[in-house]
Design an enzyme around this catalytic site. Structure first.
Site, mmCIF file in Angstrom:
data_model
loop_
_atom_site.group_PDB
_atom_site.id
_atom_site.type_symbol
_atom_site.label_atom_id
_atom_site.label_comp_id
_atom_site.label_asym_id
_atom_site.label_seq_id
_atom_site.Cartn_x
_atom_site.Cartn_y
_atom_site.Cartn_z
ATOM 1 N N LYS A 123 0.806 -1.213 0.000
ATOM 2 C CA LYS A 123 0.000 0.000 0.000
ATOM 3 C C LYS A 123 0.843 1.270 0.000
ATOM 4 O O LYS A 123 0.408 2.307 -0.493
ATOM 5 C CB LYS A 123 -0.934 0.003 1.216
ATOM 6 N N ARG A 124 2.038 1.186 0.555
ATOM 7 C CA ARG A 124 2.867 2.396 0.616
ATOM 8 C C ARG A 124 3.322 2.838 -0.770
ATOM 9 O O ARG A 124 3.804 3.970 -0.943
ATOM 10 C CB ARG A 124 4.086 2.167 1.520
#
Length: 578
Positions: free
Chosen positions: A313-314
């Site tokens: 997700k980063r």
């Protein structure tokens, strides 16, 4: 079909045309022949060899693959690619694509996540032949509905002695790990209850001591498989230790569920992510002990971020649902995901789903990790978007413009022509908002005070503007625009002759004065559309549209002398900021 070699064992064929009743109806059935108790030998070798992917799959039955997501979150692009490879393999071989929901993680699994996964798979066009919402001969297709089957197979392994009860507490197990760590040994189970007497077991049962079911792992030997993607892979059994297949609360462990499910659902090929490769060792032992034939294995490499770390997700959007909400097309997503670790051996990068089915082969899937490039994904989505039939593209973009409040209608001549004019600047549907906004806006002052506009301004732009205003005030320009593209072309030709201008010296000042910009899509088509926008009434007030009459009012009020005097200062400022 993959095969195990080693101690004698029962082989149950699990293909539809020869499957015994328990494979069809989920009721347990065993032949009278007893499974060899290979685990008591504690020393054996086992290998699984897979048939080459040459199109001649085992004669015992059709190709059957499965995608088995866990409904604990959204469908990640890695999972979507695994589903796609399974789908393409099944369709290219005339086989079956099975969807199974692995929801044994009761704390994290949710109905909402399951519905989201099913929705995303359907959106991608990966329709399944068996599974939730469809059914089939090998159901149920949710693990939470198959607990009785797992317990029956666990009891069968108890009968053969390949599984035993372990009464160790959590504290005891933790202490074993600490001792192993101090001795620099793998944190494997010590085997405390592996050889317990019946009296010792009965004593703990009488006390009501919780217990797990542990699988007996041979102390020596190895497992070798011929992975369809990675080639030969092997493990030594002495690194494993006896492992749990049923928890003390009666819930089955992942590797046991998967093995029972794949075997009883007649799965011929297991195509999954490489992070599941270590699970193959435990699963192979269970296959052998239960007498099931091993499927072919193919472990797909991970999808990596640009920094070559695991995509997470980063790094931005990673789920299929996010990309759908961002305006991506399923065609673009499918095409891009297919190329993450696969290619047909040509320079071609543009594929429809049907073309992928025709071209796909498992032996062209790469071992190395594939880099997820969001820029490439956008480009590819744009290719698919512009390849859509014009009416379909107009419906998508027109619907977007109406839903965002830029237009009051979603269809009509203006929308059709606007989409045709602006589509080259649209890679994802939301891009159309900016494209339309740019067309309707009139940033004349900002353009004329920019350093880039100086050559145009110096080319007698004020005199050119006066001639253009005269053509508008006389009705000459508006009459031409009423004639559409042909009327515009005729007028421009005549206007150029009057001013003795042509080429860039004619079209650049026209673009600046009529559109307020130095660059953009076809200028003639833009001006015709601006005229239509002013009379068709579909442009909403919040679109901040500047109609032609207002543009000419602004031109009339321009102080050309002041504008010219300010240019050196503006140019110096622009150069400094750049």
């Amino acid at each position: 079909m993959a095969a195990l070699t080693g101690a004698p064992w029962m082989r149950i064929r699990v293909f539809p045309e020869v499957a015994p009743p328990f494979l069809r109806h989920s009721s347990l059935y065993f032949t009278n022949r007893r499974v060899s108790n290979f685990c008591r030998i504690r020393n054996f070798s086992v290998s699984a060899s897979s048939i080459p992917d040459n199109g001649n799959i085992a004669a015992e039955g059709v190709v059957r693959v499965r995608f088995a997501p866990s409904p604990t979150g959204n469908l990640h692009v890695g999972g979507a690619r695994t589903a796609l490879f399974n789908y393409l393999f099944a369709r290219s071989k005339g086989g079956k694509f099975v969807l199974r929901i692995e929801d044994t993680d009761l704390e994290r699994s949710t109905k909402e996540s399951e519905e989201a996964v099913l929705r995303d798979l359907s959106w991608l066009g990966l329709d399944w032949d068996e599974g939730p919402g469809i059914g089939g001969d090998y159901g149920p297709y949710r693990q939470s509905e198959r607990n009785l089957l797992y317990k029956q197979y666990a009891e069968k392994l108890m009968e053969t002695g390949d599984v035993y009860r372990c009464f160790c507490s959590s504290e005891e197990l933790e202490k074993m790990k600490e001792i192993a760590k101090l001795k620099n040994l793998p944190p494997v189970y010590s085997g405390k209850w592996a050889n317990a007497t019946d009296e010792e077991v009965e004593e703990e049962l009488a006390k009501g001591t919780p217990y797990t079911y542990r699988f007996r792992v041979p102390k020596e030997g190895f497992l070798k498989i011929n992975d369809l993607i990675r080639g030969e892979v092997s493990w030594n059994l002495n690194t494993l230790g006896d492992f749990v297949i049923m928890r003390s609360n009666g819930q089955p462990v992942y590797n046991f569920c998967v093995t029972v499910d794949d075997a009883t659902m007649a799965i011929s090929h297991v195509i999954r992510a490489e992070e599941h490769l270590p699970n193959t060792l435990r699963q192979a032992l269970i296959y052998k002990s239960l007498g099931f034939p091993m499927p072919n294995f193919a472990h797909v490499s991970l999808i990596l971020a640009p920094d070559r770390s695991k995509l997470s997700k980063r790094h931005g959007a990673t789920s299929v649902g996010q990309f759908r909400e961002m305006g991506y097309l399923p065609q673009g997503m499918v095409n891009y995901l297919a190329l993450l670790g696969w290619g047909d051996g040509t320079e071609n990068e543009f594929f429809t789903l049907e073309q992928l089915v025709e071209s796909f082969s498992i032996d062209r899937v790469n071992k190395s990790g594939a880099i997820f490039d969001s820029t490439k994904l956008r480009w590819m989505n744009g290719q698919h978007l512009r390849a859509l039939p014009s009416d379909e593209l107009t419906k998508l973009v027109g619907g977007r413009w109406k839903s965002t409040g830029m237009l009051t209608e979603s269809e009509g001549a203006f929308i059709e022509e606007a989409v045709e004019l602006l589509k080259d600047g649209i890679d994802v549907i939301p891009d159309s908002d900016k494209q339309l906004s740019n067309l309707l806006s009139y940033p004349l002052h900002d353009t004329l005070t920019s350093a880039e506009a100086k050559p145009v301004l110096d080319d007698n732009l004020s005199d050119f503007s006066a001639s253009l205003i005269a053509a508008y005030d006389s009705g000459e320009l508006l009459t031409a625009l009423e004639g559409g593209h042909a009327g515009w072309k005729n007028w421009v030709k005549s206007f150029g002759k009057t001013l003795k201008r042509k080429g860039k010296s004619l079209f650049m000042p026209l673009r600046v004065l009529l559109t307020g910009k130095l660059h953009g899509p076809d200028m003639g088509a833009s001006v015709v559309l601006l005229h239509q926008a002013g009379i068709c009434g579909v442009v909403a007030p919040q679109a901040e549209f500047v109609p032609l009459n207002e543009r000419f009012n602004m031109l009339r009020k321009l102080d050309w002398e002041a504008l010219t005097k300010n240019l050196p200062l503006v140019e110096a400022t622009a150069t400094t900021s750049n």
